[in-house]
Scaffold this active site. Structure first.
Site, short mmCIF file in Angstrom:
data_model
loop_
_atom_site.label_atom_id
_atom_site.label_comp_id
_atom_site.label_asym_id
_atom_site.label_seq_id
_atom_site.Cartn_x
_atom_site.Cartn_y
_atom_site.Cartn_z
N CYS A 53 -6.28 13.19 12.30
CA CYS A 53 -5.83 12.60 12.23
C CYS A 53 -5.78 11.22 13.86
CB CYS A 53 -4.39 12.24 12.30
SG CYS A 53 -3.25 10.89 12.33
N ARG A 99 -5.01 10.27 3.70
CA ARG A 99 -3.12 11.10 3.89
C ARG A 99 -2.88 11.13 3.38
NH1 ARG A 99 -6.09 10.34 8.09
NH2 ARG A 99 -7.42 11.59 9.58
N LYS A 135 0.72 -1.02 -0.08
CA LYS A 135 0.37 -0.37 0.22
C LYS A 135 1.17 1.70 -0.12
CE LYS A 135 -1.62 2.08 3.79
NZ LYS A 135 -2.23 3.28 3.83
N ASN A 136 1.91 1.19 1.17
CA ASN A 136 2.29 2.78 1.13
C ASN A 136 3.45 2.67 0.38
OD1 ASN A 136 0.83 3.16 3.33
ND2 ASN A 136 2.79 2.15 4.71
N ARG A 161 -8.99 0.49 3.77
CA ARG A 161 -8.38 1.37 3.06
C ARG A 161 -7.36 0.45 2.29
NH1 ARG A 161 -6.44 4.79 6.76
NH2 ARG A 161 -4.62 5.03 5.41
N ARG A 193 0.06 15.42 12.95
CA ARG A 193 0.78 15.29 11.62
C ARG A 193 1.07 16.29 10.77
NH1 ARG A 193 -1.47 9.29 8.48
NH2 ARG A 193 0.25 8.78 8.09
N PRO A 194 1.71 16.72 11.39
CA PRO A 194 2.41 18.13 10.46
C PRO A 194 3.21 17.23 9.32
CG PRO A 194 3.81 17.54 12.74
CD PRO A 194 2.53 16.59 12.98
N ILE A 195 3.60 18.63 8.12
CA ILE A 195 4.09 18.07 7.44
C ILE A 195 5.21 19.33 7.21
CG2 ILE A 195 2.29 17.87 5.54
CD1 ILE A 195 1.55 20.09 4.30
N ASP A 196 5.62 20.01 8.23
CA ASP A 196 6.91 21.02 8.05
C ASP A 196 8.17 20.61 7.16
OD1 ASP A 196 6.36 19.38 10.35
OD2 ASP A 196 9.22 20.78 10.87
N GLN A 197 8.17 18.84 7.94
CA GLN A 197 9.38 18.69 7.50
C GLN A 197 9.50 18.67 5.15
OE1 GLN A 197 12.42 18.22 8.55
NE2 GLN A 197 10.90 20.05 10.33
N ASP A 239 3.17 -0.07 12.34
CA ASP A 239 2.09 -0.42 11.72
C ASP A 239 1.86 -1.15 12.29
OD1 ASP A 239 2.00 2.58 10.77
OD2 ASP A 239 2.57 1.77 8.18
C1 EPZ Z 1 3.84 7.18 6.45
O1 EPZ Z 1 3.39 7.89 6.67
C2 EPZ Z 1 2.59 5.62 6.63
N1 EPZ Z 1 2.03 6.51 6.03
C3 EPZ Z 1 2.59 5.51 8.23
O2 EPZ Z 1 0.87 3.75 7.79
C4 EPZ Z 1 3.02 4.69 8.90
O3 EPZ Z 1 2.62 4.84 9.93
C5 EPZ Z 1 4.65 6.12 8.95
O4 EPZ Z 1 5.09 6.50 7.49
C6 EPZ Z 1 5.21 5.53 9.97
O5 EPZ Z 1 6.45 4.36 8.88
C7 EPZ Z 1 2.12 6.06 4.23
O6 EPZ Z 1 3.26 5.69 3.72
C8 EPZ Z 1 1.21 6.56 3.25
P1 EPZ Z 1 6.31 10.66 9.00
P2 EPZ Z 1 3.78 9.62 7.32
O7 EPZ Z 1 6.27 11.50 7.62
O8 EPZ Z 1 4.91 9.62 5.54
C9 EPZ Z 1 6.54 13.11 12.60
C10 EPZ Z 1 -0.53 3.21 7.65
O9 EPZ Z 1 -1.17 2.29 9.16
N2 EPZ Z 1 6.28 14.60 11.40
O10 EPZ Z 1 7.42 9.22 9.02
O11 EPZ Z 1 3.27 10.73 7.23
C11 EPZ Z 1 5.12 12.54 12.14
O12 EPZ Z 1 4.27 13.62 12.76
C12 EPZ Z 1 0.34 4.22 7.51
O13 EPZ Z 1 -0.47 2.63 6.71
C13 EPZ Z 1 6.45 15.57 10.92
O14 EPZ Z 1 6.87 16.66 12.51
O15 EPZ Z 1 4.82 9.76 8.58
C14 EPZ Z 1 5.25 11.56 12.95
O16 EPZ Z 1 5.98 11.94 14.54
C15 EPZ Z 1 -0.52 5.32 9.45
N3 EPZ Z 1 6.82 16.30 10.40
C16 EPZ Z 1 6.82 11.16 12.57
O17 EPZ Z 1 7.36 12.18 11.87
C17 EPZ Z 1 6.48 16.24 9.15
O18 EPZ Z 1 6.74 17.25 8.38
C18 EPZ Z 1 6.87 10.20 11.38
O19 EPZ Z 1 6.07 10.16 10.59
C19 EPZ Z 1 6.30 14.84 8.73
C20 EPZ Z 1 6.15 13.72 10.18
#
Ligand code: EPZ
Length: 420
Positions: free
Chosen positions: A117, A93, A22-23, A399, A122-126, A307
Site C-alpha cells: 500500500c 483497495r 468516490k469513496n 483513479r 492496511r490491515p483488515i482485522d477490524q 485525504d
Molecule cells: C478509507 O480507507 C478511504 N478509502 C481512504 O481514502 C481514506 O484515507 C481512509 O478511509 C481514512 O479516511 C476508501 O473509502 C475507499 P480506514 P479505509 O479503515 O477504509 C487502520 C483516498 O485517497 N485499520 O478508515 O481503508 C488503518 O491501517 C483513500 O481516497 C486497521 O488497523 O481506511 C488506518 O491506519 C486513501 N484495521 C486506519 O485504521 C482495520 O481492519 C483508518 O483506516 C482497518 C483499518
C-alpha cells in the site's frame, strides 16, 4: 504513459462543479449486490475506480449499464456465487467491500486482497472482527480472504480503531442478517451516512449512521430504486485549497458545505476568505494577502481529513512561517514530500509529523504522483510554481478525480495531458 504538463502562475478564477463522491460510490456500487431488483445510481463520478468496480460486478454476473449523464444502472438479480477475479480486484483497495456484500448475499465470500500500500500497512482485522461477530468464519490465506457461515446473525461489534472500511463492510454484511447488529466506535464520514441512506432507500433498517453507534435491524430483502450519491468532499477540498494557493477566486458548486467545515475552518484560520452558500462555497485570496502558518492534525471525520493532507501541506509550503502537519490516520502518508522538496519546498518529516518552513515560491520540476491525493497535491504545487512542471504516474489521479485537468483548465490553469 501520460503526463500532465503545467505552466504555473495563473490564479484560478471562475466556477467548478464537483462530481459524486468516490469513496461513497466504491461502497454503494458493491452494495447493489444485496438488492433484489434494479438500482439506478445517479451522480456517480467517471473515474477509473468506478469503471473497475463496474467491471468486477459484470464479471460476477451483474448487468451494469453506464449512462452518459453519470448514472449507472445495475441489476444483480441473476448473480450466482463466484469468487472475485484477482486481475480486477487486485487493482483496487476498495474491492474489500465485495466481502461484506457477497457475505450478505451468499453467506460466503472469497476475495483476493490487494498487495502493498502507498499509505502504509492496511490491515483488515477490524473487518474480520465484524464479520465474525455476525457468525462468519474468516481466514486470509495466500492473499485471499475467505469468509463463510451457514447463516449471518446480528451481533455487537466494538471497533478497536475508527475504520471507514470496516464500518461500511460490517453494515453491508448486517443489512440482511437475522436480528440486530450494533457497531460501536463506528466511523462517521459522509460516505458512511451515504451508504446507510442508500441501503435504507432500498428497504434496509439502519439507524445512527454519522454517529459513533450504528444500529442495524436485519431485513429479509432489499428492493430496487433510484439513489443519488453525495458530492465528493475531497474533490471539493482540493479545489478550495487550489483556489487559495493560486491566490484565485473560485465558486465551488454541488457541494455540501457542512462536509467541508474542517477544511474551511483551517483556510479561514490562515486568512483565506471562504463564503458558504446552500450548495456551494466560494474561496478567494488576494495576491498580496499575507497568510498565516498553522498546525493541522488529520483525524477521522469530523476532523481534518487525511485525504486533504498533501494538498494542505502544499499550500503551507508557500505560507511564510513554520507550520506543523501531523498525520494521525496512516503510517506513511508523507512520501510525496521528497517530490515537493525537488520543487523547492522546505519540509522536514519525522515519523508522522511534518515541519514546514514556508518558502516564497516553488519551481517547476519533473515529479511523480506517489498516490491519489499526493497527485492532487503535486498538481496544486505545479499550479503555483514558477516555470513548467511535468507530473508522471497519472494513474493514481485518474483513479479518483473526474476530468481533473479539464476542470482546472476551465478555471484558467495552463495544464495539458500529454501522451508519451
Ligand atoms: C478509507 O480507507 C478511504 N478509502 C481512504 O481514502 C481514506 O484515507 C481512509 O478511509 C481514512 O479516511 C476508501 O473509502 C475507499 P480506514 P479505509 O479503515 O477504509 C487502520 C483516498 O485517497 N485499520 O478508515 O481503508 C488503518 O491501517 C483513500 O481516497 C486497521 O488497523 O481506511 C488506518 O491506519 C486513501 N484495521 C486506519 O485504521 C482495520 O481492519 C483508518 O483506516 C482497518 C483499518
Amino acid at each position: 504513459m501520460d503526463k500532465l504538463v503545467i505552466h504555473g502562475g495563473n490564479p484560478l478564477m471562475g466556477e467548478v462543479c464537483i462530481s459524486g463522491a468516490k469513496n461513497a460510490a466504491v461502497a454503494v456500487l458493491p452494495a447493489t449486490l444485496l438488492v433484489d431488483g434494479t438500482c439506478r445510481l445517479e451522480n456517480i463520478p467517471k473515474i477509473k475506480d468506478v469503471l473497475l468496480i463496474c467491471d468486477i460486478l459484470r464479471s460476477l454476473g451483474a448487468k451494469v449499464t453506464l449512462e452518459d449523464d453519470g448514472a449507472v444502472e445495475i441489476d444483480a438479480l441473476a448473480l450466482t456465487y463466484k469468487s472475485a477475479p484477482y486481475e480486477l480486484v487486485g487493482k483496487m483497495r476498495a474491492s474489500y467491500y465485495l466481502i461484506g456484500a457477497m457475505l450478505g448475499r451468499f453467506n460466503k465470500a472469497e476475495v483476493a486482497m490487494p498487495g502493498g500500500c502507498d499509505l502504509g500497512p492496511r490491515p483488515i482485522d477490524q473487518h474480520q472482527k465484524g464479520f465474525e461477530a455476525l457468525g462468519a468464519k474468516t481466514v486470509v490465506e495466500n492473499g485471499v480472504i475467505y469468509a463463510e457461515t451457514e447463516k449471518l446473525v446480528g451481533g455487537n461489534v466494538y471497533l478497536d480503531i475508527v475504520s471507514v472500511g470496516a464500518t461500511m463492510n460490517i453494515m453491508l454484511a448486517a443489512v440482511l442478517a437475522q436480528g440486530n447488529t450494533v457497531i460501536e466506535n463506528a466511523a462517521k464520514e459522509p460516505h458512511i451516512v451515504d451508504l446507510a441512506n442508500f441501503l435504507n432507500a432500498m428497504g434496509a433498517n439502519i439507524k445512527g449512521a454519522g454517529t459513533d453507534i450504528i444500529k442495524i435491524k436485519g431485513v429479509s430483502k432489499l428492493h430496487g430504486g433510484v439513489y443519488s450519491i453525495i458530492p465528493d468532499q475531497i474533490e471539493a477540498g482540493t479545489f478550495m485549497v487550489a483556489a487559495a494557493a493560486t491566490r484565485g477566486d473560485v465558486l465551488i458548486k454541488n457541494v455540501i458545505p457542512k462536509h467541508l467545515e474542517s477544511i474551511s475552518s483551517k483556510l479561514i484560520e490562515m486568512g483565506v476568505t471562504v463564503e458558504e452558500f446552500d450548495d456551494s462555497v466560494r474561496v478567494s485570496c488576494g495576491k498580496d494577502k499575507k497568510l498565516n502558518p498553522i498546525s493541522v492534525k488529520t483525524l477521522p471525520y469530523p476532523g481534518f481529513p487525511t485525504d486533504m493532507q498533501p494538498q494542505m501541506s502544499v499550500l503551507l509550503s508557500v505560507t511564510k512561517g513554520t507550520s506543523m502537519v501531523s498525520e494521525n490516520v496512516w503510517d506513511s502518508r508523507f512520501q510525496y514530500v521528497d517530490e515537493l522538496k525537488r520543487m523547492g519546498a522546505d519540509i522536514k518529516v519525522e515519523g508522522r509529523v511534518a515541519v514546514i518552513e514556508g518558502v516564497d515560491t516553488l519551481s517547476g520540476a519533473p515529479v511523480r504522483s506517489t498516490d491519489l491525493r499526493a497527485g492532487a497535491g503535486m498538481v496544486i504545487a505545479a499550479l503555483i510554481a514558477k516555470g513548467t512542471t511535468e507530473i508522471y504516474a497519472l494513474h493514481h489521479i485518474d483513479r479518483g478525480y473526474e476530468n481533473m485537468e479539464g476542470k482546472f483548465r476551465a478555471l484558467g490553469a495552463d495544464i495539458e495531458r500529454v501522451s508519451e
